[in-house]
Design a protein around this motif. Structure first.
Motif, PDB file in Angstrom:
ATOM      1  N   PHE A   1       0.834  -1.204   0.000  1.00 57.27           N
ATOM      2  CA  PHE A   1       0.000   0.000   0.000  1.00 57.27           C
ATOM      3  C   PHE A   1       0.868   1.253   0.000  1.00 57.27           C
ATOM      4  CE2 PHE A   1      -2.542   3.120   2.563  1.00 57.27           C
ATOM      5  CZ  PHE A   1      -3.482   3.402   1.585  1.00 57.27           C
ATOM      6  N   PHE A   2       1.889   1.287   0.867  1.00 57.90           N
ATOM      7  CA  PHE A   2       2.773   2.451   0.917  1.00 57.90           C
ATOM      8  C   PHE A   2       3.496   2.635  -0.413  1.00 57.90           C
ATOM      9  CE2 PHE A   2       3.316   1.708   5.754  1.00 57.90           C
ATOM     10  CZ  PHE A   2       2.054   2.227   5.985  1.00 57.90           C
ATOM     11  N   GLY A   3       3.819   1.531  -1.082  1.00 54.25           N
ATOM     12  CA  GLY A   3       4.477   1.611  -2.385  1.00 54.25           C
ATOM     13  C   GLY A   3       3.603   2.244  -3.452  1.00 54.25           C
ATOM     14  N   MET A   4       2.302   2.191  -3.278  1.00 51.78           N
ATOM     15  CA  MET A   4       1.370   2.790  -4.237  1.00 51.78           C
ATOM     16  C   MET A   4       1.164   4.278  -3.989  1.00 51.78           C
ATOM     17  SD  MET A   4      -1.706   0.071  -4.203  1.00 51.78           S
ATOM     18  CE  MET A   4      -1.420  -1.685  -4.338  1.00 51.78           C
ATOM     19  N   MET A   5       1.602   4.759  -2.828  1.00 52.55           N
ATOM     20  CA  MET A   5       1.328   6.141  -2.445  1.00 52.55           C
ATOM     21  C   MET A   5       2.266   7.123  -3.138  1.00 52.55           C
ATOM     22  SD  MET A   5       0.899   5.556   1.630  1.00 52.55           S
ATOM     23  CE  MET A   5      -0.317   6.731   2.150  1.00 52.55           C
ATOM     24  N   SER A   6       1.738   8.308  -3.381  1.00 53.16           N
ATOM     25  CA  SER A   6       2.571   9.396  -3.894  1.00 53.16           C
ATOM     26  C   SER A   6       3.370   9.968  -2.722  1.00 53.16           C
ATOM     27  CB  SER A   6       1.689  10.495  -4.485  1.00 53.16           C
ATOM     28  OG  SER A   6       0.955  11.145  -3.451  1.00 53.16           O
ATOM     29  N   GLU A   7       4.339  10.800  -3.025  1.00 52.50           N
ATOM     30  CA  GLU A   7       5.122  11.426  -1.949  1.00 52.50           C
ATOM     31  C   GLU A   7       4.211  12.286  -1.068  1.00 52.50           C
ATOM     32  OE1 GLU A   7       7.720  12.311   0.797  1.00 52.50           O
ATOM     33  OE2 GLU A   7       8.028  10.785  -0.731  1.00 52.50           O
ATOM     34  N   GLU A   8       3.251  12.957  -1.664  1.00 54.70           N
ATOM     35  CA  GLU A   8       2.307  13.769  -0.875  1.00 54.70           C
ATOM     36  C   GLU A   8       1.502  12.894   0.080  1.00 54.70           C
ATOM     37  OE1 GLU A   8      -0.094  15.818  -3.708  1.00 54.70           O
ATOM     38  OE2 GLU A   8       1.373  17.419  -4.023  1.00 54.70           O
ATOM     39  N   GLN A   9       1.075  11.729  -0.386  1.00 47.77           N
ATOM     40  CA  GLN A   9       0.312  10.823   0.466  1.00 47.77           C
ATOM     41  C   GLN A   9       1.181  10.280   1.595  1.00 47.77           C
ATOM     42  OE1 GLN A   9      -0.913   8.307  -2.797  1.00 47.77           O
ATOM     43  NE2 GLN A   9      -3.061   8.921  -2.543  1.00 47.77           N
ATOM     44  N   ARG A  10       2.442   9.951   1.282  1.00 49.31           N
ATOM     45  CA  ARG A  10       3.344   9.464   2.344  1.00 49.31           C
ATOM     46  C   ARG A  10       3.590  10.559   3.380  1.00 49.31           C
ATOM     47  NH1 ARG A  10       5.500   6.561  -2.019  1.00 49.31           N
ATOM     48  NH2 ARG A  10       7.060   8.134  -2.503  1.00 49.31           N
ATOM     49  N   GLN A  11       3.697  11.815   2.944  1.00 52.14           N
ATOM     50  CA  GLN A  11       3.878  12.910   3.896  1.00 52.14           C
ATOM     51  C   GLN A  11       2.628  13.064   4.762  1.00 52.14           C
ATOM     52  OE1 GLN A  11       6.733  14.691   4.638  1.00 52.14           O
ATOM     53  NE2 GLN A  11       5.447  15.251   6.363  1.00 52.14           N
TER      54      GLN A  11
END
Length: 139
Positions: free
Chosen positions: A86-96
């Motif tokens: 799931f984290f691998g699918m996230m954009s940098e904005e989503q991870r932030q």
């Protein structure tokens, strides 16, 4: 549900119908049936107003999304692998946003790693001032 969440207040079938009709043709009975189904499923509560009802969301859209994510995660036979994927699918904005959310939930003390906590306790070495009269060997 999108319309009910959008207005964030009790709504009538007529209000939802008129809003939806700006985009497409839809029958009053269709909207009424959908809102009744949402009520039966516990997603909205309703209160009688004359011969009609006013419908209101039971939870926020964010809480609903969180429940969906929790349900999907709990069904995994390997929750850690599911999170990594799931984290691998996230954009940098989503991870932030995720990092910010963890900070909010855990508080600032708990989100720091051991190295970050130690840095706060141990003063950092003084930086050399390149404009000083002395150079590195004491002259």
């Amino acid at each position: 549900m999108t319309r009910v969440w959008k207005w964030n207040r009790p709504v009538t079938v007529r209000e939802v119908l008129e809003d939806l009709q700006q985009e497409r043709s839809i029958a009053y009975t269709t909207v009424m049936t959908v809102l009744d189904n949402l009520h039966q499923k516990g997603w909205v509560r309703r209160e009688a107003e004359g011969r009609a009802y006013r419908y209101e969301a039971v939870s926020t859209r964010a809480a609903y999304a969180a429940a969906l994510m929790n349900d999907a995660w709990s069904q995994s036979d390997n929750p850690a692998a599911a999170l990594v994927a799931f984290f691998g699918m996230m954009s940098e904005e989503q991870r932030q946003a995720l990092r910010d959310a963890v900070r909010i939930v855990q508080g600032p003390e708990e989100t720091r790693g051991p190295a970050e906590a130690r840095q706060e306790e141990i003063p950092a070495p003084a930086e050399e001032n390149p404009g000083s009269a002395e150079d590195g060997d004491g002259r």
